[in-house]
Design a protein around this motif. Structure first.
Motif, short mmCIF file in Angstrom:
data_model
loop_
_atom_site.label_atom_id
_atom_site.label_comp_id
_atom_site.label_asym_id
_atom_site.label_seq_id
_atom_site.Cartn_x
_atom_site.Cartn_y
_atom_site.Cartn_z
N VAL A 1 51.61 42.77 37.76
CA VAL A 1 50.29 43.19 37.26
C VAL A 1 49.43 41.96 37.00
N ILE A 2 50.00 40.95 36.33
CA ILE A 2 49.23 39.75 36.00
C ILE A 2 48.75 39.06 37.28
N GLN B 133 46.14 41.28 39.23
CA GLN B 133 44.84 41.34 38.58
C GLN B 133 44.08 40.02 38.74
N ASN B 134 44.76 38.91 38.50
CA ASN B 134 44.06 37.63 38.54
C ASN B 134 43.68 37.22 39.95
N MET C 49 40.72 39.41 40.89
CA MET C 49 39.51 38.99 40.18
C MET C 49 38.96 37.70 40.77
#
Lengths: 688, 688
Positions: free
Chosen positions: A602-603, A606-607, A610
């Motif tokens: 997830v980390i 997401q990053n 983004m």
């Protein structure tokens, strides 16, 4: 347009408010070339493959409606590549379904694993190979290509935003709106207070006048407090109602399943899953459709209660409330399935019970992604088909019919009557224009379906595209033939909708990260392959995900009644310690390892997404190059004009002192007039 | 200023380039009231508590330098609340150090745990109670208040951005710069190509002319390819050098530690830790300071090689490169300590070795946060003290002295000479102005120290504040007395620096999330308290974090030589299975559980902080209310003027046709002149 028109409109509005007139609307200009062109080139299913004649739409309906159709057009256009990639991803899933080792292992009769029963007492042990079908089907939506696709769709959403900014800028330039918004927003004088607001202020001042002589000019926070409190309480209540209904459907599903399992007919029992799933999804859909209407009404009522000062503020507040309610309504069953279903089950011997008797539902063996996909497609298609076709086409026709019957009692013959009626009478039979909010809202909810859970349903963009191709022409037809002609309004952008879109796109990134890592089996498969697999392949994965249960550990009265199987150990899908370990049935090391990897994914997801969004944002300039050059040239012309002016300075000083005195009256007169451009001509007054 | 001045400047530049003149600069205007005011109210340590006279600075030095000092002032001002909260957080740590159960347990002699040796052979087993001091000290920086503080600082950074946007808008308005940037950017005619660029184009066209007759007007991507490749390779090489040096310092630390451990003197051995840590930190600092200078030169050289077309593009490329190199240089040792140190250690019996002989270093028992804090404070304070005082004050003075000696050979007497020299001669002895880049760069790196690792060093804002209070006056003194007066330049904003600041603030959120969850012991403590503690307190936490090791499992030749202890089991800090389990020394369930919680914390922290940042962004409007009202009023006046113009339309048509013809010459003439505002007067020409 000048102050006279404003005063006239304000007068009309108050006369309408007090009931002197029943309706006021501009007339449809059927004889003009505009309308004929709009009929042929726009409100016509035959030209679905063509660009919309946005310039014409704007000239006939005004900038605000023009922007809506431009936005809808761009969105539809952008859906084409998204659907293409989505279809390819789906086809990839279809093509690789036979190479998928986990589903092969489930289907293979050699590994015929005995699973623990799916319900207490009446259900019996079952063989894993019976889940072969679902396991194969779930591969269609749960394969590595979906990870790629959700990254693609996140970038797609960012690209869409950027393109819309550019398109809007271009339209602003072409429609001569640059530098328009500022005046509209900060000049409070053009933002007339709403009649309702003024009425409340008047009420308040009448009440107070008995005590003091001060004239009250506005509502304070204290005056509004009761309305605000009602708003918050009602919103929470409505959201609570939604959750309660979702929970109710879950209960329906659990209890019906239990009841059907007890049925003596073997055919009924075989179709249990299908029957329950389908009926539950349909119930959900119907509830969503009904609540959508209820929530629309509730939001309007709450906003009226709040009595915002201006029309703009009224609209924004209404949109915000409607959006929250409809969004929660549309997505809460889906969020339940994606993130909660199958996670609160407990384990054999210690299941979790609702109301002490119903076990929480599990997902089918292929994971919950499959069920998420079914729910999504039913909700999305159902909403589109029913809301579009039934509500948008059927109900207006019905209303028109009723209005017609009521007013004329059907005494005249149709043909004859049409000829005799003047234009304003014909238009009176049309549906009044209710604002663009429902149109935008429908599209935003659809945008949510396309982006939020795209990881589980790669065909969503395709369905959206098909819907929108019809939707554009449907809306066009509605505007040209079914509705009274709306009062043309200027607008520089799509307002709060852009912010909502941005918000949805942001939330989509994190939701997709969670869907991939928690709902799909992508991470457990990866962890098995790289951490536990003896030969680095997926062989043995199915066995690895199943824990052991010793049937002697069933609670009394919960063990299956069916005595046919001499079973000692049954298996269930979870990462728990086996009965023979020191800490039987506790969450195992594998569980925590998989959880850690899921969260790490997830980390990273997401990053990375983004970062890529930021890069897209940075690479695509907000203003198209040609427009910015053009604007710059015009600015220079403007400055030149000023320089000329400068030379005759005494003239300016004279004029500025003379205008200072009559500032109040001249402000209105001028604020709506754009600075004269050299080579183009403004048509906005014509569209009125 | 009009076209004549531009032409004059362009001429000067090319004459300077060809070496006809050695320098060209505006003269310091010492006799004017401006300079006296600047001396008294600005370049004076006595007025450090006052606001800067930004208006004066801008009038004397131009907008660009004025904006730098305005930005520096706002930054310093914003540091005041941050330092206050930081000091409170630090004091909270001091106050609660005696209530901290884990450090109490370590210090208590009853729990005297035997730990595994810290190095092979020469080190012996040691008692955990000897780590009492570090454990207590680490609580100062590793307590729940630091979590709060890093959230606070993330919001602080967002607030700072928003406030700067507002301040900039206000200055733009007051300095009459609204609507200035557009012309500067898109009108390529004011952006003169750099002399170096034109030289390269000329070279290319000379080479080509022999083959064809086409006139070559610009460099293509192909022409630039070699320069781009050199750029990329050199950048990677430089970053590689930084990493190599960090690795070298690690090796130094490991090998010195091993050598000192073997020393016979017990005093030396007792001070091993301190000696090694301090020398290593100082080496790091010195390397950073030297490389900073080298990298500045390399970045400039690379940018010259690239031959960007305009000065603006040259500056942006230079800044970008310098920023990357200096940032990597300043932060790579810190990132190593925060995220890698102590994680690649291996375990007793199977340590990780570098070059087959050196064991990777571990952190002291209090966790790596303590060491991170030491490294951070040494780097930050050292950089500030040495770079500010030595480099910024000492070196310019030295240079001035050298230049003075060289030019005059010290023949005249100082006093007499000063009197005879004209102003331009005195100014010639001053240091030439080298651009604002070094000033901004220094501050951005400091901003990095203040935000990036603030979770481990709550006093960073305080140190930054103290430094900046001096820095403002130091820079002011430098600009007024040490430097030749810079050519005044207009600027609407701080340009690329704002984007870099935003980037740093974004990265800060995720780095702080990782520092809290991975470097500090916050998460393991929480997990123990809520998942494993028998009574819900922190008692037993130290025991829980230590794994067991059976000393008979040491590899041959690695066991400690010291025979004094009859040790069977020693402990080490890790979550691994005990020797008596089925899978000895494997990562235990606790390890994965803690890891999962750490990762979950990162997700929650990042998303909560981003959401809060968005809310701050949304709550604070970009343009202050009074400014937007004021601008609106002026716009109306402008429109009125146009309306007047409209009445005499024939006059406009006449003038626009006449200007079209001579567009090229009049464009220059006008593009720099702002439209005349009614009540204010533009002073920018005076500052030149």
């Amino acid at each position: 347009m000048n102050i006279c028109i404003y005063a006239f409109l304000a007068g009309i509005t108050s006369l309408l408010g007090s009931g002197v007139y029943t309706a006021a609307y501009p007339l449809h200009d059927v004889s003009s070339i505009f309308v004929r062109l709009l009929y042929e080139e726009w409100a016509n299913y035959g030209v679905f493959y063509k660009y919309q004649p946005i310039g014409l739409v704007r000239k006939y309906f005004g900038e605000k409606i023009g922007l809506y159709f431009a936005w809808l057009g761009l969105y539809t256009q952008m859906l084409i590549p998204a659907s293409l990639v989505g279809v390819i991803v789906f086809l990839y899933g279809c093509a690789t379904v036979d190479d998928n080792i986990p589903s092969m292992e489930i289907c293979h009769l050699r590994n015929n694993i005995t699973m623990c029963p799916l319900c207490d007492r009446v259900c019996s042990y079952w063989k894993l190979s019976t889940a072969c079908g679902t396991a194969r089907a779930s591969h269609l939506f749960d394969n590595p290509a979906t990870v790629f696709f959700s990254i693609f769709m996140a970038l797609w959403a960012a690209m869409f935003m950027e393109h819309w900014k550019r398109r809007q800028m271009r339209l602003n330039y072409e429609w001569d709106l640059t530098g328009f918004e500022d005046e509209e927003v900060s000049n409070n004088k053009t933002d007339h207070p709403r009649a309702e607001y003024e009425f409340k202020v008047m009420q308040k001042s009448l009440k107070k006048r008995q005590k003091s002589q001060d004239k009250i000019e506005k509502l304070t926070f204290q005056d509004r407090l009761p309305a605000y409190m009602t708003n918050i309480v009602m919103m929470l209540l409505m959201i609570g109602v939604t959750f309660a209904i979702v929970f109710g459907v879950i209960l329906y599903r659990i209890s019906t399943k239990a009841a059907l399992h007890m049925s003596s007919s073997p055919i009924t029992r075989n179709h249990v899953q299908l029957t329950v799933k389908t009926t539950a999804a349909i119930i959900n859909l119907v509830v969503i459709l009904i609540l959508d209407e209820v929530y629309g009404a509730v939001a309007r009522w709450l906003t009226v209660l709040e009595a915002p000062k201006t029309d703009k503020s009224f609209e924004e507040r209404l949109i915000f409330k409607t959006f929250i309610l409809k969004f929660v309504n549309a997505f809460s069953p889906i969020i339940y399935i994606a993130f909660f279903r199958g996670r609160l089950v407990g384990r054999p011997g210690s299941y979790l019970y609702v109301f002490d008797s119903y076990r929480m539902e599990e997902c089918a063996h292929g994971g919950c992604l499959m069920e998420l996909c079914i729910q999504l497609s039913i909700t999305m298609l159902g909403k589109q088909l029913i809301q579009n076709n039934l509500f948008e086409i059927g109900i207006p026709k019905l209303k028109k019919l009723i209005r017609y019957i009521r007013s004329k009692q059907g005494a005249f013959q149709e043909e004859e009557r049409q000829k005799k009626l003047t234009r304003y009478e014909t238009d009176h039979f049309l549906e009044p224009f209710g604002g663009l909010t429902p149109e935008y809202m429908e599209m935003i909810i659809q945008f949510g379906f396309v982006t939020l859970f795209v990881a589980s349903f790669p065909l969503a963009p395709l369905f959206a595209l098909l819907n929108n191709i019809i939707e554009i022409r449907l809306d066009a037809k509605k505007f040209v033939t079914e509705l009274r002609r709306p009062v043309a309004a200027r607008a520089k952008d799509i307002g709060i909708w852009y912010n909502i879109l941005r918000g949805v796109a942001k939330v989509a990134v994190i939701i997709n990260a969670f869907v991939i890592s928690f709902t799909s089996d992508f991470i457990p498969r990866m962890v098995y392959q790289y951490m536990y697999s003896p030969d680095g392949s997926m062989h043995g994965f199915v066995n690895h995900t199943l824990s052991y249960f010793n049937v002697s550990h069933f609670q009394d009265g919960k063990e299956p009644m069916d005595p046919s199987h001499p079973v000692v150990i049954c298996r269930y899908k979870d990462y728990r310690e086996p009965p023979w370990s020191n800490t039987p049935y506790e969450l195992s090391r594998e569980f925590w390892a998989v959880l850690a990897v899921r969260l790490a994914f997830v980390i990273v997801f997401q990053n990375v997404v983004m970062l890529m969004n930021d890069i897209v944002d940075w690479l695509i300039p907000d203003i198209p190059k040609d427009i910015s050059l053009q604007m710059h040239k015009e600015k220079i012309l403007l400055v030149e004009l000023f320089m000329k002016e400068e030379q005759g300075k005494s003239y300016i000083i004279h004029s500025s002192t003379s205008t200072d005195g009559k500032e109040n009256c001249s402000k209105h007169n001028n604020s709506k007039v754009a600075p004269p451009r050299s080579r183009r001509h403004t048509n906005s007054t014509k569209s009125f």
